[in-house]
Write a protein that holds these residues in place. Structure first.
Motif, mmCIF file in Angstrom:
data_model
loop_
_atom_site.group_PDB
_atom_site.id
_atom_site.type_symbol
_atom_site.label_atom_id
_atom_site.label_comp_id
_atom_site.label_asym_id
_atom_site.label_seq_id
_atom_site.Cartn_x
_atom_site.Cartn_y
_atom_site.Cartn_z
ATOM 1 N N ASP A 11 -12.662 -6.081 0.881
ATOM 2 C CA ASP A 11 -12.619 -6.666 -0.455
ATOM 3 C C ASP A 11 -13.371 -7.989 -0.435
ATOM 4 O OD1 ASP A 11 -12.048 -7.160 -3.058
ATOM 5 O OD2 ASP A 11 -9.922 -7.623 -2.768
ATOM 6 N N ARG B 238 1.523 1.486 14.595
ATOM 7 C CA ARG B 238 2.712 0.874 14.009
ATOM 8 C C ARG B 238 3.825 0.852 15.058
ATOM 9 N NH1 ARG B 238 4.516 0.328 8.663
ATOM 10 N NH2 ARG B 238 6.776 0.088 8.471
ATOM 11 N N THR C 203 -7.413 -7.150 5.388
ATOM 12 C CA THR C 203 -7.705 -5.819 4.846
ATOM 13 C C THR C 203 -7.817 -4.732 5.904
ATOM 14 O OG1 THR C 203 -10.080 -6.325 4.878
ATOM 15 C CG2 THR C 203 -8.907 -6.779 2.829
ATOM 16 N N TRP C 204 -7.911 -5.121 7.159
ATOM 17 C CA TRP C 204 -8.092 -4.140 8.240
ATOM 18 C C TRP C 204 -6.997 -3.079 8.259
ATOM 19 C CZ3 TRP C 204 -4.070 -3.829 11.670
ATOM 20 C CH2 TRP C 204 -3.206 -4.922 11.727
ATOM 21 N N ARG C 205 -5.769 -3.465 7.916
ATOM 22 C CA ARG C 205 -4.664 -2.514 8.044
ATOM 23 C C ARG C 205 -4.631 -1.485 6.921
ATOM 24 N NH1 ARG C 205 -2.618 -7.004 5.553
ATOM 25 N NH2 ARG C 205 -0.902 -6.737 4.065
ATOM 26 N N TYR C 206 -5.403 -1.728 5.866
ATOM 27 C CA TYR C 206 -5.478 -0.770 4.765
ATOM 28 C C TYR C 206 -6.755 0.050 4.787
ATOM 29 C CZ TYR C 206 -1.816 -3.751 2.837
ATOM 30 O OH TYR C 206 -0.667 -4.475 2.658
ATOM 31 N N GLU D 84 -9.518 -1.304 3.960
ATOM 32 C CA GLU D 84 -10.225 -1.813 2.781
ATOM 33 C C GLU D 84 -11.113 -2.990 3.153
ATOM 34 O OE1 GLU D 84 -7.317 -3.003 -0.033
ATOM 35 O OE2 GLU D 84 -6.609 -0.976 -0.449
ATOM 36 N N GLU E 91 -12.951 0.980 -0.225
ATOM 37 C CA GLU E 91 -11.788 1.569 0.435
ATOM 38 C C GLU E 91 -12.191 2.885 1.081
ATOM 39 O OE1 GLU E 91 -7.145 2.864 -0.477
ATOM 40 O OE2 GLU E 91 -8.397 2.025 -2.059
ATOM 41 N N ASN E 92 -12.059 2.920 2.409
ATOM 42 C CA ASN E 92 -12.391 4.118 3.190
ATOM 43 C C ASN E 92 -13.805 4.632 2.897
ATOM 44 O OD1 ASN E 92 -9.801 4.241 4.434
ATOM 45 N ND2 ASN E 92 -8.978 5.140 2.563
ATOM 46 N N ARG F 126 -15.270 -4.152 -3.913
ATOM 47 C CA ARG F 126 -14.162 -3.689 -3.072
ATOM 48 C C ARG F 126 -14.444 -2.268 -2.601
ATOM 49 N NH1 ARG F 126 -7.795 -3.391 -4.926
ATOM 50 N NH2 ARG F 126 -6.963 -2.536 -2.971
ATOM 51 N N ASP G 101 0.040 -12.098 8.685
ATOM 52 C CA ASP G 101 -0.997 -11.520 9.541
ATOM 53 C C ASP G 101 -1.344 -12.572 10.587
ATOM 54 O OD1 ASP G 101 -3.411 -9.150 9.154
ATOM 55 O OD2 ASP G 101 -3.818 -10.835 10.471
ATOM 56 N N ASN H 178 -3.689 -4.154 15.225
ATOM 57 C CA ASN H 178 -5.099 -3.859 14.996
ATOM 58 C C ASN H 178 -5.717 -3.338 16.291
ATOM 59 O OD1 ASN H 178 -7.525 -3.646 13.705
ATOM 60 N ND2 ASN H 178 -7.837 -5.825 13.355
#
Length: 255
Positions: free
Chosen positions: A184, A56, A177-180, A182, A221-222, A219, A122, A68
């Motif tokens: 989906d 960040r 979704t890469w930044r979370y 996740e 996530e991690n 979906r 994005d 990224n």
């Protein structure tokens, strides 16, 4: 016998014009050096991300950027009052730009330039192709040669390649979704899912003929790759097997 070396003194007459030319040359070089140093832009800070690394970045105007992996971002420590807030991106980043009507924000990429006042989006910027998803606000998206220019509103996306720019009336959710952390998938063919998983987990995935177009909706996530493969087995009867080279082979009933 000792010899004696004779010597003669020769005088050279230099025309006054030569002195004038030399003085002009020295002055020109001096002014050039001064101008080059005086008018150079403020030194840029360079941020590089490695494999599987997100970073960040907080900018002086209040804007933020999430970089990224495998990306390079260049920006000034302070934005000057020069009409634009200019930064450089080679890779991918998610931008949240602080609004400033007097100084638009310009992102110079590998093959495109993006201009905004205040918005979030994005941006993927590579030499052969670039893509943008506008989440809020409005942006101007153009190629570096200004041959093609499009204005994108919230909920729109555009992809620029050597063949031109294609605008879509929807954003590519999967791209962001890469930044979370996740993944989906919404009714996406298994071949597209496999491409995403292959890139995300740095593994080669092969599909048995006949299952490429099986639609996947789920979906994650991690989750680890093994956990995702277990879910694919449950929801689509997709079997997975890793060979001695580390290649993941997927098989199952034809769709």
């Amino acid at each position: 016998m000792e010899g004696k070396l004779g010597s003669k003194t020769h005088s050279i007459k230099i025309h006054p014009f030569v002195y004038k030319a030399a003085a002009i040359l020295v002055l020109a070089v001096g002014l050039g050096f001064f101008a080059a140093n005086y008018f150079l832009p403020t030194s840029l800070i360079v941020i590089r991300t490695g494999e599987n690394e997100l970073q960040r970045v907080n900018l002086s105007d209040g804007s933020t950027v999430i970089l990224n992996e495998n990306s390079v971002f260049k920006f000034p420590r302070e934005f000057e009052d020069s009409g634009y807030r200019k930064v450089y991106l080679f890779g991918q980043g998610f931008f949240e730009i602080a609004k400033d009507d007097n100084q638009p924000f310009k992102i110079v990429g590998s093959s495109t330039t993006t201009e905004v006042l205040g918005t979030s989006f994005d941006l993927k910027s590579y030499k052969k192709n670039s893509q943008i998803n506008v989440v809020t606000g409005k942006v101007i998206f153009r190629d570096k040669n200004n041959n093609e220019r499009v204005v994108l509103k919230e909920g729109y996306s555009a992809k620029s390649t050597s063949k031109g720019t294609v605008v879509r009336h929807e954003i590519d959710e999967q791209m962001m979704t890469w930044r979370y952390g996740e993944l989906d998938f919404k009714s996406q063919p298994l071949k597209e899912v496999a491409k995403v998983l292959s890139k995300h987990y740095k593994v080669k995935i092969k599909l048995k003929e006949g299952i490429e177009n099986c639609l996947i909706t789920s979906r994650f996530e991690n989750k680890s790759l093994d956990e995702i493969l277990e879910v694919l087995n449950v929801i689509a009867n997709i079997e997975s097997e890793k060979d001695e080279k580390g290649v993941v082979n997927l098989s199952g009933p034809s769709c």
